[in-house]
Design an enzyme around this catalytic site. Sequence first.
Site, PDB file in Angstrom:
ATOM      1  N   CYS A 116       0.831  -1.215   0.000  1.00 47.33           N
ATOM      2  CA  CYS A 116       0.000   0.000   0.000  1.00 47.33           C
ATOM      3  C   CYS A 116       0.864   1.264   0.000  1.00 47.33           C
ATOM      4  CB  CYS A 116      -0.921  -0.026   1.228  1.00 47.33           C
ATOM      5  SG  CYS A 116      -1.696   1.555   1.607  1.00 47.33           S
ATOM      6  N   GLY A 117       0.700   2.103  -1.007  1.00 47.74           N
ATOM      7  CA  GLY A 117       1.453   3.345  -1.114  1.00 47.74           C
ATOM      8  C   GLY A 117       1.181   4.302   0.021  1.00 47.74           C
ATOM      9  N   HIS A 118      -0.072   4.402   0.459  1.00 48.84           N
ATOM     10  CA  HIS A 118      -0.428   5.298   1.564  1.00 48.84           C
ATOM     11  C   HIS A 118       0.262   4.854   2.857  1.00 48.84           C
ATOM     12  CE1 HIS A 118      -3.386   7.363  -0.841  1.00 48.84           C
ATOM     13  NE2 HIS A 118      -3.993   6.234  -1.120  1.00 48.84           N
ATOM     14  N   CYS A 119       0.382   3.529   3.042  1.00 49.54           N
ATOM     15  CA  CYS A 119       1.039   3.008   4.246  1.00 49.54           C
ATOM     16  C   CYS A 119       2.525   3.360   4.239  1.00 49.54           C
ATOM     17  CB  CYS A 119       0.862   1.498   4.331  1.00 49.54           C
ATOM     18  SG  CYS A 119      -0.873   0.959   4.352  1.00 49.54           S
TER      19      CYS A 119
END
Length: 561
Positions: free
Chosen positions: A115-118
Amino acid sequence: MGSTRTSHPSFPVLLLFLLATAAAAGSNKAEEVDDLQYLIDNSEDIPPNDPDGWPEGGGGGDYDDDLLFQDQDQDLPDYEPQIDETHVVVLTAANFSSFLAATRHVMVEFYAPWCGHCRELAPEYAAAAAHLAVHHNQTDLALAKADATEETDLAQRYDVQGFPTIILFIDGVPKDYNGARTKDAIVDWINKKLGPAVQDVTSVHEAERILTGDDKAVIAFLDTLTGAHSDELAAASRLEDSINFYQTSIPDVAKLFHIDPAAKRPSIVLLKKEEEKLTFYDGKFKASAIADFVSANKLPLVTTLTQETSPSIFGNAIKKQILLFAVASESSKFLSIFKEAAKPFKGKLLFVFVERDNDEVGEPVANYFGLTGQETTVLAYTGNEDARKFFLDGEVSLEAIKDFAEGFLEDKLTPFYKSEPVPESNDGDVKIVVGKSLDVIVLDESKDVLLEIYAPWCGHCQSLEPTYNKLAKHLSGVDSLVIAKMDGTTNEHPRAKSDGYPTILFYPAGKKSFEPVTFEGERTVVDMYRFIKKHASIPFKLKRQESRRESIQTDGVKDEL
């Protein structure tokens, strides 16, 4: 655009389906088993890369503004920066319950490695953990993380719908964190949760410190700092996470906070370091009413949308928004008009400014709303749960914006939905659906329809495509059944809402006025076929294609001839 509402099927149509269903009940079950075996032998399923199919970018569930800032993993750098996560505890199913039992306050980030946001959150989260470790006892507070793709039972237990999802457990009781994903925001939010709900102000010196230090503050002038009014104020504070609450009974302190010492007590004022500095409360002294007042008035008349302000906008109790899109060079021309138009609607609508040529915000948000070009645009938005939008036609003037906002409040506007052009030809096994054609193809009462809503950049969708194409090929000879797909990033329809990509929905014939059925099984030809068989209103028999072996034998015979 077709009607957004579907009528109930006529009696003859219903009778037709009832007769068909009765006939199906008496059909030979051996045929269905035989069909399944045929599919198992011939589907050559490609297993999905991620069978769990988690949507990326969800928050704690109260708002979905990550859709506006959707990043794509292919744009991320190939290297992973070194992050000191010494103070972030790794939780698994084996130690989760025991750790929560031993630590009173535990913030847990449920994440996915892809996950990029993570990845963006990781350094901020680690920095917050390090800061809080210095100021709090480790048995009282800890920041932790759990890999939800591995700890699936934990993720399901706490209804994790997207990544990252952040939850604070207080004595084991969960509370979603929906604030900004920065070190300072996380630290401030936790400190507020751990500190007293309302702080007493007993001297002018303390008052001056608050006035110079807090960007926003709620101050109550009470007869006494204990009792029913103080309890209601404390309860309101727990409902409103982003602002500090204070109380005083000293007239000189009240005067410094712009409260008339002779005013009737209890009195409340909201202070902000903005042009609208003071807002006085005149409602009932009840926690929910006070919290609603603060939520409605804590933002300025016009809020500029950024990554930092998005939680306070999309998590606000006021869901309806009026948004102004303008390039930076034109913003001064329109912002003064926009602010003036906002005044009569304070507490009813949120007015939001989006800088159209801001790379971080302008482009992704404009794409989300289907805007192209750099033209100044005003639109109304009902919020992420409903997600209807309306455009202001004509000149962007003060009176036009006020009339538009009034029509929006009174539900007199016609919603707009994105759509690509209807394709000139649509002869493939998988039918292409766009916003404008969904009524005709998907909501056709005479057809059972399976619809995949996808995004071109979505890796899960790309993995599903060959399997979905094979399913459509196997079922291409069934006249009563349509296998279709729609690009959810460029098309919208009120009857086709996705919770992430891909979303697969089934619309049974004769039941189009009801909500579609969501497919949640393994993304294989056999599982999707079973799902269709179970929910289809019109019974069908699989029309088998010539197998590869039969084809080779036939070709050999032809060659000999």
